[in-house]
Design a protein around this motif. Structure first.
Motif, PDB file in Angstrom:
ATOM      1  N   GLY A 115       0.857  -1.245   0.071  1.00 62.79           N
ATOM      2  CA  GLY A 115       0.062   0.111   0.000  1.00 62.79           C
ATOM      3  C   GLY A 115       0.697   1.339  -0.088  1.00 62.79           C
ATOM      4  N   GLU A 116       0.310   2.354  -0.510  1.00 67.20           N
ATOM      5  CA  GLU A 116       0.836   3.677  -0.578  1.00 67.20           C
ATOM      6  C   GLU A 116      -0.188   4.710  -0.566  1.00 67.20           C
TER       7      GLU A 116
ATOM      8  N   SER B 283       0.839  17.460   5.743  1.00 69.14           N
ATOM      9  CA  SER B 283       0.498  16.138   5.178  1.00 69.14           C
ATOM     10  C   SER B 283       1.958  15.272   4.909  1.00 69.14           C
ATOM     11  N   MET B 284       1.765  13.894   4.808  1.00 66.59           N
ATOM     12  CA  MET B 284       2.987  13.073   4.548  1.00 66.59           C
ATOM     13  C   MET B 284       2.673  11.918   3.805  1.00 66.59           C
ATOM     14  N   ASP B 285       3.630  11.494   3.114  1.00 61.09           N
ATOM     15  CA  ASP B 285       3.259   9.923   2.382  1.00 61.09           C
ATOM     16  C   ASP B 285       3.705   9.056   3.222  1.00 61.09           C
ATOM     17  N   PHE B 286       2.924   7.896   3.011  1.00 61.12           N
ATOM     18  CA  PHE B 286       3.005   6.827   3.998  1.00 61.12           C
ATOM     19  C   PHE B 286       3.139   5.752   2.872  1.00 61.12           C
ATOM     20  N   VAL B 287       3.778   4.497   3.396  1.00 57.67           N
ATOM     21  CA  VAL B 287       3.698   3.276   2.778  1.00 57.67           C
ATOM     22  C   VAL B 287       3.258   2.111   3.810  1.00 57.67           C
ATOM     23  N   ASP B 288       3.000   1.163   3.242  1.00 59.70           N
ATOM     24  CA  ASP B 288       2.396  -0.088   3.964  1.00 59.70           C
ATOM     25  C   ASP B 288       3.235  -1.221   3.309  1.00 59.70           C
TER      26      ASP B 288
ATOM     27  N   TRP C 298      -5.228   5.390   1.076  1.00 59.62           N
ATOM     28  CA  TRP C 298      -4.618   4.421   0.635  1.00 59.62           C
ATOM     29  C   TRP C 298      -4.922   3.989  -0.847  1.00 59.62           C
ATOM     30  N   HIS C 299      -3.853   3.641  -1.608  1.00 55.41           N
ATOM     31  CA  HIS C 299      -3.626   3.055  -2.829  1.00 55.41           C
ATOM     32  C   HIS C 299      -3.093   1.691  -2.967  1.00 55.41           C
TER      33      HIS C 299
ATOM     34  N   HIS D  17       5.589   2.254   8.213  1.00 55.25           N
ATOM     35  CA  HIS D  17       4.983   3.302   7.383  1.00 55.25           C
ATOM     36  C   HIS D  17       5.884   4.333   7.033  1.00 55.25           C
ATOM     37  N   ASP D  18       7.164   4.412   7.381  1.00 54.86           N
ATOM     38  CA  ASP D  18       8.174   5.249   6.946  1.00 54.86           C
ATOM     39  C   ASP D  18       8.797   5.031   5.710  1.00 54.86           C
ATOM     40  N   LYS D  19       8.231   6.127   4.609  1.00 54.91           N
ATOM     41  CA  LYS D  19       8.564   6.038   3.341  1.00 54.91           C
ATOM     42  C   LYS D  19      10.091   6.336   3.129  1.00 54.91           C
TER      43      LYS D  19
END
Length: 273
Positions: free
Chosen positions: A36-37, A55-60, A99-100, A257-259
């Motif tokens: 996920g991103e 805002s902040m970009d997240f990853v999963d 989420w995408h 979650h830290d991109k």
């Protein structure tokens, strides 16, 4: 003396297969899967009083582990169905993450030659949707989860997993393969039964997969606790437990979650060994 020498030789020969097996055991590979991103609307949701309105970009991430005893998956990410949603999965709270799913879990497993039925062990850090979205794509995998998490009522009091999914309920830490190479660490606080994972790789060394014990590096460095966590006291105690493991085992901390951190790591089909 001849009989004694023969007995000693027999003992040495008998021990050789066991020694060979021990050398070939343990974790062989660790794959990082893109599960996920997204973009958080306001990261002060995770760091109260700090970063208001930013805002902040997240990853999963999910992690596929090849062990000598079989395949294990740690977390399952955002539901694969989100991959077909052009605008992603919007949150009910505008501060949270939209989420995408750029790649499906199943597609990434196939890329490394693994079928869902090959995965015998499944463990999740906790039961938020971005971590359990694909649990039921692995209906036969033994699920390892803390009892406190399993018994925690879901929305409208519904159970968090299907009742017929095979499960091993934990009440603390667990050595998954009984060889010290993969250890579930009970780290409650974010949720009542949150857990993290210590993985010991032969070349890369030891890694702690954080789950959501912490969401990004600055929160770890400052020991910040998100406002929505189940228990601030347990969260802080769990951070200290992880810090102790990092020191004792000279382990790396991979923050789920830290991109910024994830951008510097290898993604499947590359792997760590």
């Amino acid at each position: 003396m001849r009989h004694l020498a023969c007995a000693v030789a027999a003992m040495i020969l008998a021990a050789l297969p066991a020694a060979s097996h021990a050398q070939s055991g343990g974790v062989e590979r660790l794959y990082i899967l893109n599960c996920g991103e997204g973009k958080a609307g306001d990261i002060s949701r995770w760091s109260p009083g700090v970063n208001e309105g930013q805002s902040m970009d997240f990853v999963d991430n999910c992690y596929l582990i090849k062990h000598a005893q079989g395949w294990m998956l740690w977390d399952t990410g955002i539901a694969d169905a989100v991959a077909s949603m052009p605008n992603g999965l919007p949150p009910s709270d505008p501060k949270a993450v939209t989420w995408h799913r750029p790649k499906t879990l199943i597609g990434q497993l196939e890329q490394v030659g693994v079928k869902p039925s090959d995965i015998k062990v499944l463990a999740v850090s906790h039961t938020h949707p971005d971590h359990i979205g694909n649990v039921e794509l692995l209906p036969d995998a033994m699920l390892y989860v803390q009892r406190a998490e399993y018994d925690w009522p879901g929305a409208d009091g519904r159970p968090r997993f299907k009742k017929d999914h095979p499960v091993t309920l934990l009440d603390g830490d667990r050595d998954v393969f009984s060889d010290g190479s993969v250890i579930i660490l009970a780290t409650p606080g974010h949720t009542p039964g949150h857990q993290s994972l210590l993985v010991k790789l032969p070349k890369t060394g030891e890694i702690v997969l954080s789950g959501d014990a912490v969401h990004f590096r600055s929160n770890w460095d400052s020991r910040r606790v998100p406002a929505m966590n189940a228990s601030k006291e347990q969260t802080l105690a769990s951070m200290e437990k992880i810090a102790g493991v990092l020191t004792k085992d000279k382990a790396q901390l991979w923050i789920n979650h830290d991109k910024a951190q994830r951008d510097g790591l290898k993604l499947a089909p590359e792997f760590y060994d």
